[in-house]
Scaffold this active site. Structure first.
Site, PDB file in Angstrom:
ATOM      1  N   ASP A   9     -10.504  -7.630  -2.442  1.00 49.75           N
ATOM      2  CA  ASP A   9      -9.405  -6.676  -2.679  1.00 49.75           C
ATOM      3  C   ASP A   9      -9.987  -5.460  -3.400  1.00 49.75           C
ATOM      4  O   ASP A   9     -10.609  -5.590  -4.451  1.00 49.75           O
ATOM      5  CB  ASP A   9      -8.328  -7.359  -3.541  1.00 49.75           C
ATOM      6  CG  ASP A   9      -7.065  -6.509  -3.670  1.00 49.75           C
ATOM      7  OD1 ASP A   9      -5.969  -7.084  -3.579  1.00 49.75           O
ATOM      8  OD2 ASP A   9      -7.176  -5.287  -3.885  1.00 49.75           O
ATOM      9  N   ASP A 107      -6.225  -2.893   2.008  1.00 51.15           N
ATOM     10  CA  ASP A 107      -7.427  -3.023   1.165  1.00 51.15           C
ATOM     11  C   ASP A 107      -7.814  -4.472   0.855  1.00 51.15           C
ATOM     12  O   ASP A 107      -8.489  -4.732  -0.123  1.00 51.15           O
ATOM     13  CB  ASP A 107      -7.247  -2.237  -0.148  1.00 51.15           C
ATOM     14  CG  ASP A 107      -6.424  -2.976  -1.186  1.00 51.15           C
ATOM     15  OD1 ASP A 107      -5.555  -3.773  -0.792  1.00 51.15           O
ATOM     16  OD2 ASP A 107      -6.671  -2.764  -2.382  1.00 51.15           O
ATOM     17  N   GLU A 108      -7.366  -5.383   1.706  1.00 53.22           N
ATOM     18  CA  GLU A 108      -7.569  -6.804   1.416  1.00 53.22           C
ATOM     19  C   GLU A 108      -7.973  -7.576   2.660  1.00 53.22           C
ATOM     20  O   GLU A 108      -7.389  -7.362   3.724  1.00 53.22           O
ATOM     21  CB  GLU A 108      -6.211  -7.392   1.028  1.00 53.22           C
ATOM     22  CG  GLU A 108      -6.035  -7.821  -0.373  1.00 53.22           C
ATOM     23  CD  GLU A 108      -4.634  -8.383  -0.508  1.00 53.22           C
ATOM     24  OE1 GLU A 108      -4.510  -9.569  -0.772  1.00 53.22           O
ATOM     25  OE2 GLU A 108      -3.675  -7.606  -0.332  1.00 53.22           O
TER      26      GLU A 108
HETATM   27  P1  TTP Z   1      -3.060  -3.325  -4.123  1.00 49.79           P
HETATM   28  O1  TTP Z   1      -4.346  -3.972  -3.735  1.00 49.79           O
HETATM   29  O2  TTP Z   1      -1.907  -4.202  -4.469  1.00 49.79           O
HETATM   30  O3  TTP Z   1      -3.295  -2.384  -5.393  1.00 49.79           O
HETATM   31  P2  TTP Z   1      -4.529  -1.475  -5.778  1.00 49.79           P
HETATM   32  O4  TTP Z   1      -5.673  -1.650  -4.840  1.00 49.79           O
HETATM   33  O5  TTP Z   1      -4.072  -0.063  -5.962  1.00 49.79           O
HETATM   34  O6  TTP Z   1      -4.920  -2.014  -7.232  1.00 49.79           O
HETATM   35  P3  TTP Z   1      -5.632  -3.395  -7.602  1.00 49.79           P
HETATM   36  O7  TTP Z   1      -6.940  -2.997  -8.264  1.00 49.79           O
HETATM   37  O8  TTP Z   1      -4.709  -4.060  -8.564  1.00 49.79           O
HETATM   38  O9  TTP Z   1      -5.847  -4.161  -6.341  1.00 49.79           O
HETATM   39  O10 TTP Z   1      -2.585  -2.352  -2.985  1.00 49.79           O
HETATM   40  C1  TTP Z   1      -3.486  -1.599  -2.188  1.00 49.79           C
HETATM   41  C2  TTP Z   1      -2.934  -0.224  -1.905  1.00 49.79           C
HETATM   42  O11 TTP Z   1      -1.679  -0.334  -1.235  1.00 49.79           O
HETATM   43  C3  TTP Z   1      -2.657   0.577  -3.155  1.00 49.79           C
HETATM   44  O12 TTP Z   1      -3.811   1.296  -3.594  1.00 49.79           O
HETATM   45  C4  TTP Z   1      -1.535   1.468  -2.740  1.00 49.79           C
HETATM   46  C5  TTP Z   1      -0.780   0.681  -1.676  1.00 49.79           C
HETATM   47  N1  TTP Z   1       0.457   0.113  -2.249  1.00 49.79           N
HETATM   48  C6  TTP Z   1       1.634   0.831  -2.129  1.00 49.79           C
HETATM   49  O13 TTP Z   1       1.658   1.912  -1.534  1.00 49.79           O
HETATM   50  N2  TTP Z   1       2.779   0.300  -2.680  1.00 49.79           N
HETATM   51  C7  TTP Z   1       2.790  -0.894  -3.364  1.00 49.79           C
HETATM   52  O14 TTP Z   1       3.840  -1.325  -3.867  1.00 49.79           O
HETATM   53  C8  TTP Z   1       1.556  -1.622  -3.478  1.00 49.79           C
HETATM   54  C9  TTP Z   1       1.514  -2.929  -4.225  1.00 49.79           C
HETATM   55  C10 TTP Z   1       0.423  -1.078  -2.902  1.00 49.79           C
HETATM   56 MG    MG Z   2      -6.318  -3.554  -4.281  1.00 54.28          MG
END
Ligand code: TTP
Ligand code: MG
Length: 397
Positions: A9, A107-108
């Site tokens: 992730d 992103d996962e």
């Molecule tokens: P995430 O992997 O949940 O968050 P992140 O990568 O920003 O942070 P983390 O380090 O905690 O993993 O989500 C990936 C992307 O998806 C995030 O950068 C933006 C988008 N996203 C949204 O647009 N709305 C949301 O509610 C979430 C959870 C994510």
């Molecule tokens: Mg992330």
């Protein structure tokens, strides 16, 4: 032999890309999302940099609230195209480490590295190589969890964010899970949490200790899956491949339309069609987009991103209707309407177990699907759709 599953992730994905592209944002609280309009803005936070998280800002928080917490922050609009481009590069790179890959969001991804890690040394070394490669090729950091199942790998990748690498060996699964807060489990939302707390369940270990009967009495059969996960049982395979970027449905009218009822009905039909394809493919999406082309060929799109991914036609239609009614077409006629979902996810329904309304929507949709598959498109439809006969005008995909 036990499996070795890797979950990756990216850290603060959208915000990290903004900080990469704009060095002046680095080291600062950066919020990606709607325009805060000095605290009066509508819409939500997509994500924010780790510097902004110190202010208590997080994804899906109303942007007005984020602004109250950090008026000195830098606020930027999302640049979806750029994020997808980097996402693709990362997935292509992961492809070199295993043929069994499952992308579950932008992103996962999961990778089954059971039979490939030896090329890179140990599982830990494989994780390190992947992180290094991503950093070299994109300048971004990723967090990785490696474990005998998907459930545990996903929890592990989150534990040492950002830039984390956590390995859970088979023999340590129970002791790893037991002390973790129950809110770390997939699919446990706030309402479920209240029920679990009322039963004295605060950690994953507490849930594992309950009997099967205690769980089914309280949560029905759907609770069993979570109970098994808590006990470290998760045989789900890494499958599904690489995620589509978005799915959409649109139609161009034979004759430009002005009638509100017909236009809304068309959006209802498109929402149904989109929902059906999403559910068939096992996708859910977080970002919903309305596309509208007017009689002078001017084309607009209006999008919104939500905190949880959706696929049910009722939810899609409610959101799309809202986007449509706030769009001012200045009395011009409509030539084309389109409905799309992006920021797709696959696999588990991560919605709260107790979101009954959502589950009911899902159930109705499934019944509609089955009847249509069996008896054809016209056999069942919503009452309001029956009032109009548009069949000749539908352009599929
Ligand atoms: P995430 O992997 O949940 O968050 P992140 O990568 O920003 O942070 P983390 O380090 O905690 O993993 O989500 C990936 C992307 O998806 C995030 O950068 C933006 C988008 N996203 C949204 O647009 N709305 C949301 O509610 C979430 C959870 C994510
Ligand atoms: Mg992330």
């Amino acid at each position: 032999m036990s499996r070795i599953i890797l979950h990756l992730d990216m850290d603060a994905f959208f915000a990290a890309i903004e900080q990469l592209d704009f060095p002046e944002y680095r080291g600062k609280p950066l919020i990606v999302g709607a325009d805060p309009k000095g605290g009066k803005g509508r819409g939500v936070v997509s994500t924010c940099s780790y510097e902004a998280r110190k202010y208590g800002i997080h994804s899906a928080m109303p942007i007005s609230q984020a602004y109250k917490r950090c008026p000195e922050g830098i606020y930027v609009y999302p640049r979806g195209k750029r994020y997808s481009e980097i996402s693709k590069r990362i997935i292509r790179l992961l492809d070199e480490f295993s043929p069994d890959i499952e992308q579950i969001s932008i992103d996962e991804a999961f990778l089954d590295i059971s039979s490939t890690y030896k090329f890179f040394g140990t599982p830990r070394e494989t994780g390190k190589v992947i992180k290094d490669r991503i950093r070299q090729e994109t300048g971004l950091t990723a967090s990785i969890g490696i474990a005998p199942s998907k459930f545990i790998a996903k929890i592990a990748s989150d534990l040492e964010k950002p830039d984390g690498l956590v390995i859970v060996e088979e023999e340590n699964v129970k002791s790893f899970l037991a002390p973790l807060d129950i809110s770390r489990m997939w699919g446990v939302g706030e309402k479920t949490l209240t029920h679990l707390h009322a039963m004295g369940i605060r950690t994953i270990g507490d849930l594992a200790k309950k009997t099967e009967k205690e769980i089914t009495d309280k949560f029905g059969k759907s609770g069993l899956h979570f109970w098994q996960l808590a006990r470290g049982i998760d045989h789900r395979a890494v499958s599904g491949g690489i995620l589509a970027k978005s799915i959409s449905k649109e139609i161009t009218f034979d004759v430009d339309k002005n009638n509100e009822f017909e236009l809304l009905n068309t959006l209802l039909y498109l929402s149904n069609e989109l929902s059906r394809e999403m559910r068939k493919k096992g996708y859910r999406g977080k970002c919903i987009t309305l596309k509208i082309r007017l009689d002078d060929f001017s084309t607009f799109s209006r999008s919104r991103t939500y905190s949880s991914a959706i696929d049910s036609s009722n939810l899609i239609y409610t959101q799309i209707k809202d986007l449509y009614t706030t769009f001012d077409r200045k009395e011009k006629k409509v030539r084309l309407l389109g409905v799309g979902l992006s920021h797709l996810e696959m696999g588990e329904n991560q919605l709260d177990l107790f979101e009954k309304a959502t589950q009911r929507n899902d159930k109705i949709d499934n019944v509609l699907d089955q009847v249509r598959e069996k008896f054809g498109e016209k056999s069942i439809t919503r009452a309001s759709l029956l009032k109009a006969d548009y069949d000749s005008q539908w352009i599929r995909d």
